[in-house]
Enzyme design. Structure first.
Site, mmCIF file in Angstrom:
data_model
loop_
_atom_site.group_PDB
_atom_site.id
_atom_site.type_symbol
_atom_site.label_atom_id
_atom_site.label_comp_id
_atom_site.label_asym_id
_atom_site.label_seq_id
_atom_site.Cartn_x
_atom_site.Cartn_y
_atom_site.Cartn_z
ATOM 1 N N CYS A 135 -35.653 -47.508 -9.344
ATOM 2 C CA CYS A 135 -36.050 -46.604 -8.258
ATOM 3 C C CYS A 135 -34.827 -45.866 -7.714
ATOM 4 O O CYS A 135 -33.864 -46.505 -7.282
ATOM 5 C CB CYS A 135 -36.726 -47.381 -7.135
ATOM 6 N N THR A 271 -48.155 -37.833 -9.850
ATOM 7 C CA THR A 271 -48.109 -36.750 -8.865
ATOM 8 C C THR A 271 -49.362 -35.877 -8.898
ATOM 9 O O THR A 271 -49.818 -35.397 -7.849
ATOM 10 C CB THR A 271 -46.856 -35.885 -9.112
#
Length: 506
Positions: A135, A271
């Site tokens: 991340c 997304t």
């Protein structure tokens, strides 16, 4: 928008069987329940949960999302309620839907990953794990484990030790070479990979002159990154031959087909869900149409017809043997070894060590054997041990390394090197024949106040005779015939004796 019947979309993703190859990406579908009534969790191949940590994480303060012309930059900070709250309050509902659940897990320490995996494994409701080592928008954990193949492998090994369920490593597109991270992860038990996580990105508010996100740097996702991640998926597949979930910019069936043709066996939709919640189901239907047009009976049949199979990466020991062969490190003739014995073969380790790329790869393979040894310092006997000690320390993330020297026939710690009392020391040697040099080094380390926790070497040619009182992890075991000088058949044949060793140098 319920999926219709048609050609079978089932796919084998390593040990995991999915009803179709479209999964919901971690962090973009919550915990699988937020869009019920629009997208039922059981309609997609799998739901990858939002990241789960051992304790609750608060994440970053807003603003933590900003749109770009071709995507989204986020710095949520892996906010989550912690694994226990998930198990108690969310998992039963998600499991009841019949969805295939892949739990994304995160941690600030290696042990935390293992603890989260153990807790989830015990529920019996999770089908697989996705390990987030990459991340880009958290300061602790996440990206730190993707900075080297060996540190990434340490996380994978810890999770593998507590579960038999499939493990998919979510690779970082930046930092250490994703291909090498994938190879190292595979060597310690990974079953496949998600390629790739978001890309570190910075958006600046031109009015204030400050970053648009509170956290500063965030992770870029969406159409802008798709060509980059397709390339990475192709490289990882060609290097490992292992199952891949393609992730990054998957918005349409055309995007999904790109990933499939690059070697992925599934795709993650992320997304796109924010602005088109049914995007994943549209891709499922588009894939069914594509198979009908292609005349394929099933997704797997089509995939096998258009994507060449790639052989799995060989086991570490086999890779090491190939390096020995490629460099000509094993010499044949009549040699006097440092032990005084004679042999018809000799390992010239400097054929390996003179090539930085080969040496790095060999040491990485060795490091994967030593992940569980709690070293604070790495020490090697001179001369080959100097190179190995420093490279092994670098790959293991150990902050100190030094070497010992033979002075007056005795191995010593010199040149100002020192050890705090009780320091945990890992010894590394190039070739072990009798183990004399490495045990002398162990004695010198203990005299200096250190505690030897293990020994590693590239090549063990002791024939099993070297059995130290601490863990001994050779990369390769090489059986060589040896003879005492007084009973050497090579001497009897008059074959000239060569003495390539360095131990007798004073």
């Amino acid at each position: 928008m319920r999926p219709r019947a048609g050609a079978s979309l089932e796919v084998q993703l390593g040990p995991l069987r999915l009803r179709n190859p479209v999964v919901m990406a971690s962090g973009t579908f919550g915990y699988g329940l937020d869009l019920r009534g629009i997208v039922e969790p059981q309609w997609v191949g799998a739901v990858v949960t939002k990241g789960l940590s051992l304790e609750p994480w608060t994440g970053h303060a807003p603003p933590r999302l900003v749109e770009t012309p071709a995507g989204l930059v986020n710095a949520i900070g892996l906010e989550n309620p912690g694994v226990e709250a998930f198990v108690q309050h969310v998992l039963p509902q998600l499991s009841a839907t019949g969805a295939t659940i892949i739990a994304n897990i995160v941690g600030k320490q290696v042990e935390e990953y293992a603890q989260v995996a153990r807790r989830l494994d015990g529920t019996g409701a999770v089908a697989a794990f996705e390990i987030n080592i990459s991340c880009p928008n958290v300061k602790e954990g996440g990206a730190t484990f993707a900075t080297s193949p060996v540190t990434a492998a340490r996380v994978v090994a810890a999770v593998r030790a507590v579960t038999r369920r499939p493990i998919f490593v979510k690779l970082a597109p930046m930092g250490a070479d994703p291909v090498e991270v994938a190879r190292a992860s595979a060597a310690v038990g990974a079953d496949g990979f998600t390629v790739a996580n978001t890309y570190p990105a910075l958006v600046i508010d031109t009015r204030s002159g400050r970053p648009a996100l509170t956290a500063g740097v965030g992770g870029l996702s969406g159409p802008a990154v798709r060509p980059l991640s397709v390339r990475l998926a192709s490289e990882v597949y060609r290097a490992t031959g292992m199952p891949i979930i393609g992730s990054g910019g998957v918005e349409t069936i055309r995007d999904a087909l790109e990933y499939f043709l690059a070697g992925a066996r599934a795709v993650a939709v992320g997304t796109a869900t924010f602005h088109r919640p049914t995007a994943a189901l549209e891709i499922v239907e588009g894939l069914r149409d594509h198979l009908e047009t292609a005349g394929a009976a099933s997704f797997e049949a089509w995939l096998d017809s258009v994507v060449p199979r790639v052989e799995r990466r060989p086991a570490p020991e086999e890779q090491a043997f190939r390096f020995l062969q490629q460099t000509g490190a094993v010499l044949e003739g009549h040699f006097q070894l440092s032990s005084g014995l004679h042999s018809d073969r000799y390992v010239e380790k400097f054929r390996l060590l003179e090539r930085p790329g080969v040496a790095e790869a060999m040491v990485r393979l060795l490091a994967l054997r030593l992940l569980d040894l709690p070293a604070e310092v790495v020490v090697g006997p001179a001369t080959g041990g100097i190179l190995l000690a420093y490279e092994l320390a670098r790959q293991l993330g150990v902050s100190r390394a030094f070497f010992t020297e033979r002075v007056g026939g005795r191995m010593q710690v010199r040149r100002g090197f020192s050890l705090p009392p009780g320091a945990r020391v890992l010894l590394v040697e190039d070739v072990v024949t009798t183990g004399g040099s490495v045990m002398e080094t162990a004695e010198a380390v203990e005299e200096a106040g250190g505690q030897v926790v293990g020994i590693g070497c590239l090549i063990d040619r002791s024939g099993g005779r070297f059995a130290p009182p601490v863990p001994f992890r050779p990369l390769v075991r090489l059986e060589l015939r040896t003879h005492p000088p007084e009973a050497c058949p090579l001497c009897e044949q008059g074959i000239p004796l060569s003495d390539p060793g360095s131990r007798r140098i004073r």
